[in-house]
Enzyme design. Structure first.
Site, mmCIF file in Angstrom:
data_model
loop_
_atom_site.group_PDB
_atom_site.id
_atom_site.type_symbol
_atom_site.label_atom_id
_atom_site.label_comp_id
_atom_site.label_asym_id
_atom_site.label_seq_id
_atom_site.Cartn_x
_atom_site.Cartn_y
_atom_site.Cartn_z
ATOM 1 N N ASP A 158 0.884 -1.162 0.000
ATOM 2 C CA ASP A 158 0.000 0.000 0.000
ATOM 3 C C ASP A 158 0.929 1.221 0.000
ATOM 4 O O ASP A 158 2.107 1.109 0.351
ATOM 5 C CB ASP A 158 -0.878 -0.041 1.257
ATOM 6 N N PHE A 159 0.418 2.380 -0.367
ATOM 7 C CA PHE A 159 1.271 3.579 -0.406
ATOM 8 C C PHE A 159 1.037 4.506 0.789
ATOM 9 O O PHE A 159 1.908 4.698 1.625
ATOM 10 C CB PHE A 159 1.053 4.332 -1.723
ATOM 11 N N ASP A 160 -0.170 5.057 0.881
ATOM 12 C CA ASP A 160 -0.455 6.042 1.935
ATOM 13 C C ASP A 160 -0.370 5.413 3.322
ATOM 14 O O ASP A 160 -0.992 4.386 3.588
ATOM 15 C CB ASP A 160 -1.849 6.654 1.738
ATOM 16 N N GLU A 206 -1.245 10.623 4.357
ATOM 17 C CA GLU A 206 -2.273 10.334 3.357
ATOM 18 C C GLU A 206 -2.197 11.400 2.273
ATOM 19 O O GLU A 206 -2.379 12.590 2.551
ATOM 20 C CB GLU A 206 -3.668 10.340 4.003
ATOM 21 N N ARG A 221 -13.892 13.149 -1.577
ATOM 22 C CA ARG A 221 -12.684 13.883 -1.172
ATOM 23 C C ARG A 221 -12.052 14.612 -2.356
ATOM 24 O O ARG A 221 -11.669 15.776 -2.244
ATOM 25 C CB ARG A 221 -11.678 12.921 -0.529
ATOM 26 N N GLY A 268 -4.734 3.394 -3.427
ATOM 27 C CA GLY A 268 -6.059 3.986 -3.631
ATOM 28 C C GLY A 268 -5.942 5.489 -3.830
ATOM 29 O O GLY A 268 -6.930 6.176 -4.017
ATOM 30 N N LYS A 326 -7.732 -3.709 -5.088
ATOM 31 C CA LYS A 326 -6.400 -4.268 -4.833
ATOM 32 C C LYS A 326 -6.416 -5.789 -4.915
ATOM 33 O O LYS A 326 -5.466 -6.397 -5.415
ATOM 34 C CB LYS A 326 -5.878 -3.797 -3.474
ATOM 35 N N ASP A 378 -2.245 -0.813 5.637
ATOM 36 C CA ASP A 378 -2.701 -0.258 6.919
ATOM 37 C C ASP A 378 -4.204 -0.022 7.009
ATOM 38 O O ASP A 378 -4.730 0.182 8.108
ATOM 39 C CB ASP A 378 -1.985 1.077 7.200
ATOM 40 N N ASN A 433 -9.116 -0.657 2.748
ATOM 41 C CA ASN A 433 -9.066 -1.051 1.335
ATOM 42 C C ASN A 433 -7.891 -1.987 1.031
ATOM 43 O O ASN A 433 -7.666 -2.366 -0.116
ATOM 44 C CB ASN A 433 -9.045 0.174 0.407
ATOM 45 N N ASP A 434 -7.147 -2.386 2.074
ATOM 46 C CA ASP A 434 -6.082 -3.388 1.903
ATOM 47 C C ASP A 434 -6.568 -4.809 2.221
ATOM 48 O O ASP A 434 -5.850 -5.786 1.958
ATOM 49 C CB ASP A 434 -4.882 -3.051 2.796
#
Length: 208
Positions: free
Chosen positions: A8-10, A17, A53, A97, A141, A164, A167-168
Site C-alpha cells: 500500500d502507499f499512503d 495520506e 474527497r 487507492g 487491490k 494499513d 481497502n487493503d
C-alpha cells in the site's frame, strides 16, 4: 519462498495520506481528513469517499498537485526494506487507492518500477474534482493482485502484502504473508503479522 511484495502507499510506504496533504495545500484539510479517517476505518464506501474527497480539490492548480506529489515524505525504513527485497529477488509493486501524481515520484526514488493507482483529472491546468484509474473500489487491490498472480504464475504463499487500511483487506485475502503496518483494527484482524513500530525495517525482521 516469497517472490512478490505488494505495498500500500499512503501511511505505509509514505508517511501520511496523499489526499489529506493535497487538501492541506488547498485549505480543505479538515473536511477531507474527516472523510479519510472514516474511509480507512471501513465506515464509508471507499469509492464514494474517494470521489467525495477529490471533489473538494476542484479548482486546485494541477502543477500544485504535482509539486505536492514530488515532496511526499517516505516512511522511515522504506529505502532499506525495498533494497532488502531486491537483494532477495522479491519483486516490489505499489497498489494505491491514491494517485499516480504521488506514487510515481516515490517509486522513482525507491527504485520500484511497477505501481497501480488513480489519476487526478484536470482541465485547463486545474483539477476538475474528478478521478479515475485502477484502484477506485474497495476490492480493486484484490482484483489486481489476482491478475498479477496469474501473470507471474504465483501461488498465495509466494506473495506478501504490507498495508494499513480497510481497502487493503482485499489484497490480504489474495496473499500468504499479510503484514498490517501501524494499521487500523479492521486490517489487523485479517493479518498474520502486526507491526506497530513506525519503521519499515521491522518488516525485514519478519523475513529473516
Amino acid at each position: 519462498m516469497i517472490k512478490l511484495c505488494v505495498f500500500d502507499f499512503d501511511s505505509t510506504l509514505m508517511d501520511g495520506e496523499t489526499i489529506d496533504i493535497l487538501a492541506d495545500a488547498y485549505n480543505m484539510g479538515d473536511e477531507v481528513k474527516k472523510i479519510t479517517h472514516e474511509a480507512m476505518n471501513g465506515k464509508l464506501d471507499f469509492f464514494e469517499s474517494l470521489n467525495k474527497r477529490v471533489s473538494l480539490l476542484k479548482g486546485m492548480p494541477y502543477e500544485k498537485a504535482l509539486e505536492v506529489g514530488r515532496s511526499l515524505p517516505l516512511m522511515q525504513g522504506s529505502f532499506e526494506l525495498v533494497e532488502f527485497l531486491k537483494s532477495k529477488n522479491i519483486l516490489s509493486v505499489v497498489f494505491s487507492g491514491g494517485f499516480y501524481e504521488g506514487i510515481n515520484p516515490a517509486m522513482e526514488k525507491l527504485g520500484i518500477s511497477l505501481g497501480f493507482a488513480n489519476f487526478l483529472h484536470y482541465k485547463d491546468s486545474k483539477l476538475t474534482g474528478l478521478v479515475g484509474g485502477e484502484m477506485m473500489f474497495l476490492n480493486s487491490k484484490g482484483l489486481m493482485l489476482q491478475k498479477l498472480k496469474k501473470l507471474l504464475n504465483l501461488k498465495n504463499d509466494e506473495v506478501m502484502c504490507v498495508g494499513d487500511g480497510a481497502n487493503d483487506v482485499a489484497m490480504f485475502e489474495e496473499s500468504g504473508l499479510k503484514i498490517a503496518f501501524c494499521a487500523k483494527e479492521l486490517l489487523k484482524s485479517k493479518a498474520n503479522v502486526c507491526i506497530d513500530t513506525k519503521d519499515l525495517k521491522e518488516v525485514i525482521k519478519v523475513l529473516k
